[in-house]
Design a protein around this motif. Structure first.
Motif, PDB file in Angstrom:
ATOM      1  N   SER A 203      -9.244   3.178   6.860  1.00 24.46           N
ATOM      2  CA  SER A 203      -9.111   1.793   7.337  1.00 24.46           C
ATOM      3  C   SER A 203      -9.576   0.799   6.268  1.00 24.46           C
ATOM      4  N   THR A 204     -10.407   1.258   5.343  1.00 24.62           N
ATOM      5  CA  THR A 204     -10.825   0.397   4.236  1.00 24.62           C
ATOM      6  C   THR A 204      -9.614  -0.015   3.412  1.00 24.62           C
ATOM      7  N   SER A 205      -8.777   0.959   3.071  1.00 25.94           N
ATOM      8  CA  SER A 205      -7.538   0.641   2.349  1.00 25.94           C
ATOM      9  C   SER A 205      -6.608  -0.210   3.207  1.00 25.94           C
ATOM     10  N   GLN A 206      -6.526   0.136   4.471  1.00 26.88           N
ATOM     11  CA  GLN A 206      -5.657  -0.604   5.394  1.00 26.88           C
ATOM     12  C   GLN A 206      -6.032  -2.088   5.432  1.00 26.88           C
ATOM     13  N   ASN A 207      -7.319  -2.368   5.513  1.00 26.56           N
ATOM     14  CA  ASN A 207      -7.777  -3.757   5.638  1.00 26.56           C
ATOM     15  C   ASN A 207      -7.716  -4.525   4.326  1.00 26.56           C
ATOM     16  N   LEU A 208      -8.165  -3.890   3.243  1.00 24.38           N
ATOM     17  CA  LEU A 208      -8.231  -4.600   1.963  1.00 24.38           C
ATOM     18  C   LEU A 208      -6.862  -4.761   1.307  1.00 24.38           C
ATOM     19  N   ARG A 209      -5.927  -3.873   1.645  1.00 29.29           N
ATOM     20  CA  ARG A 209      -4.567  -3.973   1.098  1.00 29.29           C
ATOM     21  C   ARG A 209      -3.954  -5.340   1.356  1.00 29.29           C
ATOM     22  N   LYS A 210      -4.281  -5.933   2.480  1.00 32.20           N
ATOM     23  CA  LYS A 210      -3.687  -7.212   2.880  1.00 32.20           C
ATOM     24  C   LYS A 210      -4.062  -8.358   1.951  1.00 32.20           C
ATOM     25  N   MET A 211      -5.112  -8.154   1.168  1.00 28.60           N
ATOM     26  CA  MET A 211      -5.582  -9.216   0.279  1.00 28.60           C
ATOM     27  C   MET A 211      -4.855  -9.233  -1.069  1.00 28.60           C
ATOM     28  N   VAL A 212      -4.064  -8.201  -1.339  1.00 34.21           N
ATOM     29  CA  VAL A 212      -3.467  -8.032  -2.665  1.00 34.21           C
ATOM     30  C   VAL A 212      -1.994  -8.435  -2.663  1.00 34.21           C
ATOM     31  N   ASP A 213      -1.598  -9.274  -3.622  1.00 32.75           N
ATOM     32  CA  ASP A 213      -0.202  -9.713  -3.689  1.00 32.75           C
ATOM     33  C   ASP A 213       0.668  -8.626  -4.314  1.00 32.75           C
ATOM     34  N   GLU A 214       1.968  -8.873  -4.312  1.00 32.09           N
ATOM     35  CA  GLU A 214       2.931  -7.860  -4.747  1.00 32.09           C
ATOM     36  C   GLU A 214       2.971  -7.676  -6.257  1.00 32.09           C
ATOM     37  N   LYS A 215       2.310  -8.557  -7.006  1.00 33.23           N
ATOM     38  CA  LYS A 215       2.327  -8.451  -8.460  1.00 33.23           C
ATOM     39  C   LYS A 215       1.395  -7.337  -8.965  1.00 33.23           C
ATOM     40  N   ARG A 216       0.491  -6.907  -8.107  1.00 31.68           N
ATOM     41  CA  ARG A 216      -0.439  -5.842  -8.477  1.00 31.68           C
ATOM     42  C   ARG A 216      -0.125  -4.592  -7.647  1.00 31.68           C
ATOM     43  N   ILE A 217      -0.621  -3.473  -8.111  1.00 31.65           N
ATOM     44  CA  ILE A 217      -0.415  -2.214  -7.396  1.00 31.65           C
ATOM     45  C   ILE A 217      -1.755  -1.721  -6.871  1.00 31.65           C
ATOM     46  N   VAL A 218      -1.764  -1.343  -5.603  1.00 29.40           N
ATOM     47  CA  VAL A 218      -2.969  -0.814  -4.966  1.00 29.40           C
ATOM     48  C   VAL A 218      -2.982   0.707  -5.076  1.00 29.40           C
ATOM     49  N   VAL A 219      -4.141   1.240  -5.447  1.00 28.89           N
ATOM     50  CA  VAL A 219      -4.352   2.686  -5.482  1.00 28.89           C
ATOM     51  C   VAL A 219      -5.436   3.018  -4.455  1.00 28.89           C
TER      52      VAL A 219
END
Length: 266
Positions: A203-219
């Motif tokens: 859920s940490t990834s689930q919640n924090l993912r929303k803060m990142v725009d499409e120009k960056r990649i989340v791992v």
């Protein structure tokens, strides 16, 4: 874990001070200039994600402070070759010796034999280490936001990029995410492990993912053990993962990686 992190940073300061006595930054620049061109860690991941595929950073890791020895029969080159056969996009190699039983040599050995881009997984606290990472042949470095001031975070990030390396910037919570987003880092690693309790929650990834725009990649990092975990994270629009322990505990890590990605691991 926050206390462990403080201990690691204190030890790392001593290591860096000792290292500077052996090699100046000028020395490291000379050695780095003899290395082959960085392999494009970010672009390797981006190419997979843009195609709609999954990108896995498979980790070569012998031990950790919380779990102790993860793999007794540890041959970093064989493990890396296994990951290559299993479909890994990139590799992560632990180089911290005191707490993870890693080695700088492991990174050099792996990169010489396997053609995938390699992340140096260590605790970066000083510009000297960034030059050292390129001298070792690293294609990417890890910057842990919890270890660094904003000023140092930006300095180390920009220096790594000036040297041709990519940066995986690791966060654990909203405050750290805001600090990471104030830099130019293109890869944002969300660590699902709570630094205070050691517990992991996707859920940490689930919640924090929303803060990142499409120009960056989340791992997404830590706590990824089953194919259902992968599927859940993909539903959160996360398509890149750093996976280590759950692979390292199997006889054939690359085969386990392949099973994990094809829905065979429950």
């Amino acid at each position: 874990m926050s206390n462990v992190l403080d201990q690691i940073v204190a030890t790392k300061k001593q290591e860096v001070a000792a290292g500077k006595q052996l090699h100046s930054i000028s020395d490291l620049r000379t050695i780095a200039a003899q290395q082959t061109t960085p392999r494009g860690f970010f672009h390797a991941i981006e190419n997979q994600v843009v195609k709609g595929d999954t990108a896995v950073i498979a980790e070569v890791k012998k031990a950790s402070p919380s779990k102790g020895i993860i793999r007794e029969d540890f041959n970093p080159v064989e493990i890396a070759q296994s990951y290559l056969m299993g479909g890994a996009t990139c590799l992560s190699v632990l180089t911290d010796s005191n707490y993870f039983q890693g080695s700088d040599d492991y990174l050099s050995q792996v990169r010489e034999v396997v053609g995938l881009p390699v992340l140096r997984k260590d605790f970066m606290i000083d510009p000297w280490q960034i030059f050292q990472s390129r001298a070792l042949g690293a294609d990417c470095i890890l910057l842990i936001v919890a270890c660094l001031t904003d000023e140092l975070l930006i300095e180390l990030n920009d220096l790594a990029m000036d040297l041709g390396m990519d940066v995986l910037m690791e966060v654990h919570d909203e405050e750290e995410m805001n600090r990471a987003l104030a830099t130019s880092a293109q890869l944002i690693g969300i660590n699902n492990r709570n630094l205070k309790t050691f517990e992991t929650s996707l859920s940490t990834s689930q919640n924090l993912r929303k803060m990142v725009d499409e120009k960056r990649i989340v791992v997404s990092e830590s706590g990824i053990h089953t194919s259902e975990d992968i599927k859940f994270l993909q539903q959160q629009d996360i398509h890149s993962f750093l996976i280590g322990e759950s692979l390292m505990r199997h006889n054939n890590p690359g085969e386990q990686l392949q099973k994990l990605m094809t829905g065979q691991v429950e």
